[in-house]
Scaffold this motif. Structure first.
Motif, short mmCIF file in Angstrom:
data_model
loop_
_atom_site.label_atom_id
_atom_site.label_comp_id
_atom_site.label_asym_id
_atom_site.label_seq_id
_atom_site.Cartn_x
_atom_site.Cartn_y
_atom_site.Cartn_z
N ASN A 1 0.97 -1.27 0.01
CA ASN A 1 0.01 -0.14 -0.09
C ASN A 1 0.86 1.42 0.10
N ALA A 2 2.11 1.42 -0.71
CA ALA A 2 2.94 2.43 -0.76
C ALA A 2 2.26 3.42 -1.80
N SER A 3 2.10 4.41 -1.45
CA SER A 3 1.62 5.60 -2.30
C SER A 3 2.03 6.98 -1.76
N SER A 4 2.09 7.83 -2.87
CA SER A 4 2.44 9.20 -2.42
C SER A 4 1.99 10.34 -3.64
N THR A 5 2.36 11.32 -3.66
CA THR A 5 2.07 12.33 -4.70
C THR A 5 3.31 12.80 -4.98
N LEU A 6 3.32 13.58 -6.28
CA LEU A 6 4.52 14.34 -6.73
C LEU A 6 4.56 15.61 -6.00
N ALA A 7 5.82 16.10 -5.54
CA ALA A 7 5.99 17.50 -4.80
C ALA A 7 6.07 18.59 -5.82
N LEU B 1 8.90 13.28 -4.50
CA LEU B 1 7.91 12.85 -3.90
C LEU B 1 7.30 13.79 -2.94
N SER B 2 6.20 13.87 -2.37
CA SER B 2 5.88 14.74 -1.17
C SER B 2 6.55 14.27 0.01
N PRO B 3 6.84 15.40 0.94
CA PRO B 3 7.61 15.09 1.87
C PRO B 3 7.41 14.01 2.83
N GLY B 4 8.40 12.86 3.25
CA GLY B 4 8.35 11.81 3.82
C GLY B 4 7.76 10.49 2.75
N GLY B 5 7.37 11.19 1.67
CA GLY B 5 6.94 9.87 0.66
C GLY B 5 7.81 8.86 0.46
N GLY B 6 9.24 9.19 0.27
CA GLY B 6 10.16 8.31 -0.02
C GLY B 6 10.45 7.12 0.83
N GLN C 1 18.30 -3.98 -8.36
CA GLN C 1 16.89 -4.24 -7.62
C GLN C 1 16.19 -2.74 -8.14
N TYR C 2 14.85 -3.02 -8.20
CA TYR C 2 13.99 -1.76 -8.81
C TYR C 2 12.57 -2.19 -8.02
N PHE C 3 11.62 -1.40 -8.01
CA PHE C 3 10.20 -1.38 -7.79
C PHE C 3 9.37 -0.86 -8.92
N LYS C 4 8.16 -1.23 -9.04
CA LYS C 4 7.24 -0.46 -9.95
C LYS C 4 6.35 0.43 -9.58
N LEU C 5 6.49 1.64 -10.08
CA LEU C 5 5.62 2.78 -9.63
C LEU C 5 4.83 3.20 -10.80
N THR C 6 3.43 3.42 -10.54
CA THR C 6 2.50 4.04 -11.49
C THR C 6 2.17 5.34 -11.01
N ALA D 1 1.41 8.84 -7.08
CA ALA D 1 2.57 7.84 -7.56
C ALA D 1 2.45 6.70 -6.43
N VAL D 2 2.02 5.32 -7.01
CA VAL D 2 1.74 4.31 -6.37
C VAL D 2 2.40 3.21 -6.73
N ASN D 3 2.93 2.44 -5.75
CA ASN D 3 3.80 0.96 -5.93
C ASN D 3 2.44 0.00 -5.99
N GLN D 4 2.07 -0.34 -7.35
CA GLN D 4 0.84 -1.52 -7.10
C GLN D 4 1.20 -2.64 -8.10
N LEU D 5 0.39 -3.64 -8.16
CA LEU D 5 0.68 -4.64 -9.01
C LEU D 5 0.40 -4.35 -10.49
N THR D 6 1.15 -4.67 -11.46
CA THR D 6 0.73 -4.41 -12.69
C THR D 6 0.79 -5.94 -13.51
N ALA D 7 0.06 -5.72 -14.78
CA ALA D 7 -0.02 -6.99 -15.63
C ALA D 7 1.68 -7.50 -15.86
N GLY D 8 2.52 -6.53 -16.27
CA GLY D 8 3.81 -7.24 -16.38
C GLY D 8 4.60 -7.72 -15.22
N THR D 9 4.36 -7.43 -13.97
CA THR D 9 4.61 -8.20 -12.86
C THR D 9 4.12 -9.60 -12.54
N MET D 10 3.00 -9.88 -12.99
CA MET D 10 2.29 -11.04 -12.95
C MET D 10 2.74 -11.90 -14.21
N GLN D 11 3.19 -11.41 -15.12
CA GLN D 11 3.81 -12.03 -16.34
C GLN D 11 4.99 -12.62 -15.93
#
Length: 101
Positions: A10-16, A28-33, A43-48, A91-101
């Motif tokens: 459930n990681a989410s933020s907004t652009l500052a 990202l908004s203050p504290g978002g990182g 390593q990496y993570f997906k962000l939408t 800006a949200v770290n969420q499940l994507t179709a590419g992750t599932m493939q």
């Protein structure tokens, strides 16, 4: 390209501030990182990104670094196009179709 995919619940933020379609970093908004994974080499993570105004525009990026509230990213992943984004867009770290493939 990094090859170990990281996740956060459930990681989410907004652009500052706004970014252009060619920007490789975003604030990202203050504290978002702190809400997101902290990728290291290989390593990496997906962000939408989603626009706050209509919630119809989206772009998936691969985030390869987080320093404070600034992310470094590879734009336009999974068939999405790099777009201009405004302060306050989501800006949200969420499940994507590419992750599932």
């Amino acid at each position: 390209m990094a090859n170990i995919l990281l996740f956060a619940n459930n990681a989410s933020s907004t652009l500052a501030s706004s970014i252009t379609n060619s920007a490789l970093t975003a604030s990202l908004s203050p504290g978002g990182g702190a809400l997101f994974p902290s990728p290291t080499t290989g390593q990496y993570f997906k962000l939408t990104f989603t626009d706050a105004a209509t919630q119809t525009l989206r772009e998936i990026v691969h985030v390869t670094n987080v320093t404070g509230d600034v992310i470094t990213m590879v734009r336009g992943q999974e068939g999405t196009t790099a777009l201009n984004w405004s302060a306050g867009d989501f800006a949200v770290n969420q499940l994507t179709a590419g992750t599932m493939q």
